[in-house]
Design a protein around this motif. Structure first.
Motif, PDB file in Angstrom:
ATOM      1  N   GLU A 144      43.948  18.480  24.612  1.00 37.03           N
ATOM      2  CA  GLU A 144      44.533  19.156  25.462  1.00 37.03           C
ATOM      3  C   GLU A 144      44.284  18.651  27.110  1.00 37.03           C
ATOM      4  OE1 GLU A 144      44.618  23.922  27.242  1.00 37.03           O
ATOM      5  OE2 GLU A 144      43.483  23.406  25.452  1.00 37.03           O
ATOM      6  N   TYR A 145      43.139  18.565  27.456  1.00 39.05           N
ATOM      7  CA  TYR A 145      42.846  18.280  28.900  1.00 39.05           C
ATOM      8  C   TYR A 145      43.444  16.624  29.239  1.00 39.05           C
ATOM      9  CZ  TYR A 145      41.601  22.822  29.859  1.00 39.05           C
ATOM     10  OH  TYR A 145      41.468  24.354  30.157  1.00 39.05           O
ATOM     11  N   VAL A 146      43.158  15.828  28.079  1.00 38.27           N
ATOM     12  CA  VAL A 146      43.633  14.466  28.386  1.00 38.27           C
ATOM     13  C   VAL A 146      45.105  14.764  28.638  1.00 38.27           C
ATOM     14  CG1 VAL A 146      44.480  12.438  27.118  1.00 38.27           C
ATOM     15  CG2 VAL A 146      42.074  13.234  26.705  1.00 38.27           C
ATOM     16  N   LEU A 147      45.950  15.348  28.044  1.00 37.64           N
ATOM     17  CA  LEU A 147      47.387  15.707  28.423  1.00 37.64           C
ATOM     18  C   LEU A 147      47.534  16.344  29.708  1.00 37.64           C
ATOM     19  CD1 LEU A 147      49.080  16.762  24.865  1.00 37.64           C
ATOM     20  CD2 LEU A 147      49.240  14.448  26.275  1.00 37.64           C
ATOM     21  N   LYS A 148      46.778  17.390  29.947  1.00 38.31           N
ATOM     22  CA  LYS A 148      46.693  17.875  31.527  1.00 38.31           C
ATOM     23  C   LYS A 148      46.587  17.120  32.629  1.00 38.31           C
ATOM     24  CE  LYS A 148      46.091  22.642  30.258  1.00 38.31           C
ATOM     25  NZ  LYS A 148      45.600  24.058  30.548  1.00 38.31           N
ATOM     26  N   CYS A 149      45.401  16.303  32.093  1.00 38.20           N
ATOM     27  CA  CYS A 149      45.196  15.234  33.422  1.00 38.20           C
ATOM     28  C   CYS A 149      46.084  14.359  33.612  1.00 38.20           C
ATOM     29  CB  CYS A 149      43.815  14.224  32.931  1.00 38.20           C
ATOM     30  SG  CYS A 149      42.479  15.291  33.343  1.00 38.20           S
ATOM     31  N   ARG A 150      47.018  13.742  32.713  1.00 38.04           N
ATOM     32  CA  ARG A 150      48.109  12.881  32.535  1.00 38.04           C
ATOM     33  C   ARG A 150      49.238  13.757  33.325  1.00 38.04           C
ATOM     34  NH1 ARG A 150      47.723  10.385  26.435  1.00 38.04           N
ATOM     35  NH2 ARG A 150      45.797   9.041  26.897  1.00 38.04           N
ATOM     36  N   THR A 151      49.635  15.134  32.956  1.00 37.37           N
ATOM     37  CA  THR A 151      50.299  15.724  33.762  1.00 37.37           C
ATOM     38  C   THR A 151      50.366  15.747  35.134  1.00 37.37           C
ATOM     39  OG1 THR A 151      51.113  16.921  31.529  1.00 37.37           O
ATOM     40  CG2 THR A 151      51.714  18.136  33.680  1.00 37.37           C
ATOM     41  N   ALA A 152      48.985  16.169  35.446  1.00 32.13           N
ATOM     42  CA  ALA A 152      48.542  16.095  36.731  1.00 32.13           C
ATOM     43  C   ALA A 152      48.806  14.877  37.649  1.00 32.13           C
ATOM     44  CB  ALA A 152      47.017  16.787  37.182  1.00 32.13           C
TER      45      ALA A 152
END
Length: 157
Positions: A144-152
């Motif tokens: 989830e947070y790998v994706l959130k970092c990518r989105t950021a």
């Protein structure tokens, strides 16, 4: 009746740290684990896990209250490996959540380039889509947070 120092049995100290976490007494958990001294088996992360959990929870609370500098400090500290906890940095880190929140706090403080670096680190971490590695546990939270970092990072473009 437990002594007020870090000179207590390993298991008792960790039980108390977990109790502090469960009771949302994050300062007490952090202070206890700062003062304790551990001797671990290779690959053990237990003393550091509650330390990071307490820092993350306290940091998120500070973030929610608008105290970005305190939040930033807690998130940055959650990325460390204090010597007294005797837990070394793993060969592959899976702490994208910490990098995500660290980046959010930095961004809120106007430190966008530092936030970018935090999110780049989190976005580049191992996920369940990558080939499995020995001794690397990838949780749904990590994904989830790998994706959130990518989105950021995309939002920064």
């Amino acid at each position: 009746a437990m002594p007020k120092t870090g000179e207590v049995r390993y298991d008792v100290c960790l039980w108390l740290a977990k109790a502090y976490l469960d009771e949302k007494r994050y300062d007490d958990c952090i202070t206890l684990l700062e003062q304790a001294r551990f001797s671990n088996w290779e690959g053990q992360s237990t003393p550091r896990d509650p330390f990071v959990s307490a820092l993350m929870a306290r940091g998120k609370g500070a973030f929610d209250q608008g105290n970005m500098e305190s939040a930033r400090a807690d998130f940055e500290r959650a990325l460390t490996y204090p010597e007294n906890l005797e837990v070394g940095r793993p060969y592959v880190e899976t702490n994208a959540e910490t990098h995500y929140w660290f980046g959010r706090a930095l961004s809120a403080l106007g430190r966008v380039e530092e936030a970018r670096k935090a999110w780049e680190t989190g976005a580049g971490q191992h996920s369940s889509k990558d080939p499995k590695l020995v001794f690397v546990n990838v949780t749904p939270t990590q994904d989830e947070y790998v994706l959130k970092c990518r989105t950021a990072l995309e939002v920064l473009q």
